[in-house]
Design a protein around this motif. Sequence first.
Motif: not given
Length: 96
Positions: A29-38, A40-58
């Motif tokens: 989860s920490r690694l995923a959240q620190n992939q700021t370049v990745l 930033a290169a994706l549409p904003p909804q990618f960050a939202t979905v990733l955070q939701q998945l990480l929250d559920r995984l945790e």
Amino acid sequence: MHPAQHQLAALTDALQQLRGDTLAVAAFSRLAQNQTVLLAALPPQFATVLQQLLDRLESAALFCEESCSFSQKDLLDSLQQWLDHAQHQLGKGDTA
């Protein structure tokens, strides 16, 4: 290799380690959240979905899979789909 592609590859490797129980959920989860370049290169909804998945995984990691409403296997599969979509999205940028 573009820095975003490099971060995507690192995240893909980390997911494989997570599947193989050689990486903890919190570390992934920490690694995923620190992939700021990745991110930033994706549409904003990618960050939202990733955070939701990480929250559920945790959340799933805190409980036995049987007592949690989130299946860890399903969440890992969803993370793989996220990675696949991110790869596709980055590939679209390369051809434009």
